[in-house]
Design an enzyme around this catalytic site. Structure first.
Site, PDB file in Angstrom:
ATOM      1  N   ASP A  27       0.878  -1.165   0.000  1.00 49.40           N
ATOM      2  CA  ASP A  27       0.000   0.000   0.000  1.00 49.40           C
ATOM      3  C   ASP A  27       0.921   1.222   0.000  1.00 49.40           C
ATOM      4  O   ASP A  27       2.134   1.092   0.228  1.00 49.40           O
ATOM      5  CB  ASP A  27      -0.893  -0.037   1.247  1.00 49.40           C
ATOM      6  CG  ASP A  27      -1.788   1.184   1.373  1.00 49.40           C
ATOM      7  OD1 ASP A  27      -2.245   1.708   0.337  1.00 49.40           O
ATOM      8  OD2 ASP A  27      -2.016   1.623   2.511  1.00 49.40           O
ATOM      9  N   ASP A  80      -0.307   4.977   1.085  1.00 51.43           N
ATOM     10  CA  ASP A  80      -0.649   5.904   2.177  1.00 51.43           C
ATOM     11  C   ASP A  80      -0.664   5.173   3.513  1.00 51.43           C
ATOM     12  O   ASP A  80      -1.376   4.187   3.693  1.00 51.43           O
ATOM     13  CB  ASP A  80      -2.019   6.539   1.910  1.00 51.43           C
ATOM     14  CG  ASP A  80      -2.017   7.372   0.644  1.00 51.43           C
ATOM     15  OD1 ASP A  80      -1.507   8.492   0.681  1.00 51.43           O
ATOM     16  OD2 ASP A  80      -2.502   6.880  -0.391  1.00 51.43           O
ATOM     17  N   SER A 125      -2.982   1.153  -4.314  1.00 48.12           N
ATOM     18  CA  SER A 125      -3.179   2.350  -3.502  1.00 48.12           C
ATOM     19  C   SER A 125      -4.527   3.004  -3.781  1.00 48.12           C
ATOM     20  O   SER A 125      -5.041   2.943  -4.900  1.00 48.12           O
ATOM     21  CB  SER A 125      -2.071   3.361  -3.804  1.00 48.12           C
ATOM     22  OG  SER A 125      -2.305   4.589  -3.141  1.00 48.12           O
ATOM     23  N   LYS A 153     -11.066   0.244  -1.608  1.00 50.23           N
ATOM     24  CA  LYS A 153     -10.978  -0.598  -0.421  1.00 50.23           C
ATOM     25  C   LYS A 153     -12.145  -0.275   0.512  1.00 50.23           C
ATOM     26  O   LYS A 153     -12.537   0.875   0.599  1.00 50.23           O
ATOM     27  CB  LYS A 153      -9.648  -0.347   0.289  1.00 50.23           C
ATOM     28  CG  LYS A 153      -8.428  -0.607  -0.604  1.00 50.23           C
ATOM     29  CD  LYS A 153      -7.133  -0.185   0.070  1.00 50.23           C
ATOM     30  CE  LYS A 153      -5.942  -0.371  -0.880  1.00 50.23           C
ATOM     31  NZ  LYS A 153      -4.669   0.052  -0.269  1.00 50.23           N
ATOM     32  N   ASP A 170      -1.857  -0.892   6.418  1.00 49.88           N
ATOM     33  CA  ASP A 170      -1.912  -0.228   7.723  1.00 49.88           C
ATOM     34  C   ASP A 170      -3.322  -0.012   8.232  1.00 49.88           C
ATOM     35  O   ASP A 170      -3.537   0.033   9.444  1.00 49.88           O
ATOM     36  CB  ASP A 170      -1.218   1.133   7.646  1.00 49.88           C
ATOM     37  CG  ASP A 170      -1.980   2.120   6.762  1.00 49.88           C
ATOM     38  OD1 ASP A 170      -2.424   3.172   7.266  1.00 49.88           O
ATOM     39  OD2 ASP A 170      -2.142   1.839   5.561  1.00 49.88           O
TER      40      ASP A 170
END
Length: 219
Positions: free
Chosen positions: A9, A11, A108, A141, A166
């Site tokens: 990912d 960010d 992303s 997502k 994250d």
């Protein structure tokens, strides 16, 4: 399982961008007389460009098109990144370390323009076999679309990939795609317990990402 690829990912994993996104979008909403709700930032995390722009335009502001919101916010983010990337410690080193071990992909929620800007400034764009923005797939997502797309572009089964994530929606997305997931939670926006439970390993930071860790993951 034989790990054949690692998918990052962006960010919250390579750059500490969530505070920047929140600052820019919160100010954008306020400047246009909108209202920022207590759960707005959590809801936005993982949304594609079209999804968050529509949410800001429709639910928080009113009177603007989603295209207008997306263009103006992404332009402000580009200016912020041009002034300096909010890199997380060990980001470049982790990418280079794992790229020497396995092919890399990236999935992303950032728009394509920001993905290319960040990877270019970081000097690691050529190390990624494939990169996908959720603006290029049907759903952001926690839907698995982005991760499925990057695996397809790399010609690797999702079951043979390890994702680095994250956020709650990111963990859910990668897991739904059939990938194993390594979580590196951000203290400011920790993932929900049920999402964190989907991770095969929880790391404290990027320094923990080693070839031995990747190869040692078990289903």
């Amino acid at each position: 399982m034989s790990v054949r690829a690692v998918v990052f990912d962006l960010d919250g994993v390579l750059i500490d961008s969530e505070p920047v996104w929140e600052e820019v979008r919160r100010a954008y909403v306020a400047d246009r007389g909108g209202r920022w709700l207590p759960d707005t930032q959590d809801r936005l995390m993982g949304m594609s460009t079209a999804e968050w722009a529509d949410y800001l335009a429709t639910d928080l502001i009113g009177g603007l098109s989603a295209d207008e919101v997306a263009y103006e916010v992404v332009d402000q983010m580009s200016q912020r990144y041009a002034d300096g990337l909010p890199l997380l410690p060990g980001a470049e080193e982790a990418v280079r370390r794992l790229a020497a071990h396995r092919p890399l992909g990236l999935a992303s929620s950032s728009p394509r323009a920001l993905i290319d800007l960040v990877l270019g400034k970081l000097g690691v764009g050529s190390l990624f076999v494939a990169t996908v923005s959720t603006e290029e797939v049907d759903a952001g997502k926690p839907a698995p679309d982005g991760y499925l797309a990057v695996a397809a572009q790399m010609e690797v089964s999702p079951a043979d990939c390890v994702a680095i994530e994250d956020s709650s929606n990111g963990l859910r997305s990668a897991h739904a795609a059939g990938m194993q997931v390594i979580a590196i939670p951000r203290p400011a926006h920790p993932p929900a317990p049920d999402a964190l439970a989907l991770a095969s390993f929880v790391a404290d930071d990027l320094d923990a990402l080693t070839p031995d860790l990747i190869d040692g993951l078990k289903r």
